[in-house]
Design an enzyme around this catalytic site. Structure first.
Site, PDB file in Angstrom:
ATOM      1  N   PHE A 136       0.731  -4.379 -17.252  1.00 52.77           N
ATOM      2  CA  PHE A 136      -0.217  -3.534 -17.970  1.00 52.77           C
ATOM      3  C   PHE A 136       0.315  -2.577 -18.632  1.00 52.77           C
ATOM      4  CE2 PHE A 136      -3.825  -0.691 -18.423  1.00 52.77           C
ATOM      5  CZ  PHE A 136      -5.012  -1.534 -19.142  1.00 52.77           C
ATOM      6  N   GLY A 137       0.590  -2.722 -19.866  1.00 56.85           N
ATOM      7  CA  GLY A 137       1.149  -1.610 -20.770  1.00 56.85           C
ATOM      8  C   GLY A 137       0.327  -0.554 -21.236  1.00 56.85           C
ATOM      9  N   THR A 171       4.283  -0.983 -13.609  1.00 61.02           N
ATOM     10  CA  THR A 171       4.470  -1.959 -12.112  1.00 61.02           C
ATOM     11  C   THR A 171       4.446  -3.595 -12.631  1.00 61.02           C
ATOM     12  OG1 THR A 171       3.421  -0.288 -10.767  1.00 61.02           O
ATOM     13  CG2 THR A 171       3.676  -2.941  -9.941  1.00 61.02           C
ATOM     14  N   ARG A 275       4.759   9.663  23.978  1.00 65.48           N
ATOM     15  CA  ARG A 275       5.784  11.076  24.054  1.00 65.48           C
ATOM     16  C   ARG A 275       5.583  11.886  24.947  1.00 65.48           C
ATOM     17  NH1 ARG A 275      10.863  12.477  22.449  1.00 65.48           N
ATOM     18  NH2 ARG A 275      10.779  14.431  21.158  1.00 65.48           N
ATOM     19  N   GLU A 370      -3.194   6.186 -12.146  1.00 63.20           N
ATOM     20  CA  GLU A 370      -4.760   5.854 -12.210  1.00 63.20           C
ATOM     21  C   GLU A 370      -5.442   6.940 -12.427  1.00 63.20           C
ATOM     22  OE1 GLU A 370      -5.031   2.704 -13.012  1.00 63.20           O
ATOM     23  OE2 GLU A 370      -3.595   1.772 -11.804  1.00 63.20           O
TER      24      GLU A 370
END
Length: 391
Positions: A136-137, A171, A275, A370
């Protein structure tokens, strides 16, 4: 007597989900556990997603690509089910959720919502199956938060369109078979469906990333890319088109960021029980319990917010401004959970033997893309005051 509370679901949010919701979630969770978690630290450290095409086909096989869309081979799942899938994918890695989000909520949604019937039939079934990856450009090197100023342009030349420009931080770009590209035209911003084997199109991969390393990120270069008339989305002009797609992707992030947060919290909780310092598990110290309590509180508040927004989307009443509330809150709280969880692990928290630093680094990107924190704050601010502070 009532059963003890589950520390992984202390508010009983699972009780609000249907059997089908839980089945979708568990399917994606099991796939991630089998196919991603054994390898993701190595992929991240190497800065690659070496089996991306194979993974895409498998994701298509479990119905995860464009799963919230109807028809054309898509699963037709609910918005809540799509959100749960995003959560499980990002609990594995943000890069994996980005692969699915860009495929389904950006590239496929754009074609499904705005494309011609021919475009839908040509691309959506193969994209749903993972046979074709999409990108998606929209973002450009000099224009991120201000897409109206994009420089990529498309001009008519006889019966064709000719595209020129550059897109950045895309992406899936270099592995995509089809790109949805938004460009300025004499008629306003328009969207184009661009097969990536078209002459003049190239997608050099971006390297040297400190975040989203197990994800394919590229630049898109359009050098006199000639397309036929029917490559353009027929009925949408202006920013309405790309912004409608971003709203879908932002919704997935509302859920997805919580997956990264859950992974960090669970890692820290389990670590605190084994731990030992000063002769006992560090989970028995007040300061550690305070950290765990605050992280659990914010995670579960975020889950309730995501579920509420998902129910509204399924009812057809979700507004873009409401998605901004979710994206702003949940990503901001997720990154704080990651940072706090890291402190519980001490020096071990920076090791890729544990997922926390990987999630924290990824969330730095999720915080920005986004819509940055600042952009969503201004959207919420305009909702509260009625005044536009963007300019």
């Amino acid at each position: 007597m009532a059963a003890p509370l589950d520390p992984r679901d202390p508010l009983g949010i699972d009780d609000l989900l249907s059997e089908e919701d839980l089945a979708v979630r568990d399917t994606v969770r099991a796939w991630c556990a089998d196919r991603v978690l054994p390898h993701i630290a190595d992929w991240y450290e190497a800065g690659e997603l070496p089996t991306v095409r194979e993974l895409a086909r498998e994701l298509g096989g479990i119905g995860a690509l464009g799963m919230h869309l109807e028809g054309y081979g898509c699963a037709g799942a609910s918005a809540v089910q799509y959100g749960l899938a995003c959560l499980e994918l990002e609990a594995a890695d943000s890069g994996l959720r980005s692969l699915v989000s860009v495929q389904g909520s950006l590239a496929m949604y754009a074609i499904h919502r705005w494309g011609s019937e021919e475009q839908k039939q040509t691309w959506l079934p193969r994209m749903a199956a993972g046979e074709v990856i999409g990108c998606f450009g929209l973002t450009e090197p000099d224009h991120g938060s201000d897409p109206a100023s994009m420089r990529t342009n498309a001009k008519r030349d006889g019966a064709d369109w000719v595209l020129n420009g550059r897109k950045m931080w895309i992406t899936n770009g270099s592995v995509a078979g089809v790109a949805v590209v938004w460009a300025q035209t004499d008629e306003g911003v328009r969207g184009f469906v661009v097969p990536t084997d078209t002459p003049g199109f190239s997608a050099p991969e971006i390297k040297h990333k400190g975040s989203l390393r197990a994800s394919v990120t590229s630049e898109l270069v359009l050098d006199n890319v000639r397309l036929p008339e029917d490559a353009v989305f027929p009925d949408v002009r202006g920013l309405k088109g790309p912004l409608s797609c971003l709203n879908q992707a932002r919704y997935g992030i509302v859920w997805g960021a919580l997956g990264a947060a859950r992974s960090c919290l669970e890692t820290a909780r389990e670590y605190s029980l084994t731990r030992e310092q000063f002769g006992r598990p560090i989970g028995g110290f007040q300061l550690t319990q305070a950290k765990l309590a605050d992280m659990s509180l914010e995670l579960n508040k975020g889950l309730l917010l995501a579920l509420h927004l998902g129910r509204r989307m399924d009812a057809g009443t979700l507004r873009p401004e409401q998605v901004s509330y979710g994206k702003l809150n949940n990503v901001r709280e997720a990154i704080e959970i990651a940072r706090t969880a890291r402190t519980i692990l001490g020096a071990n928290g920076i090791s890729f033997e544990y997922p926390i630093m990987r999630h924290a680094n990824n969330l730095e990107s999720v915080l920005t893309y986004e819509g940055t924190v600042e952009m969503h704050q201004l959207i919420v601010g305009k909702t509260l005051t009625g005044l536009d502070a963007f300019r």
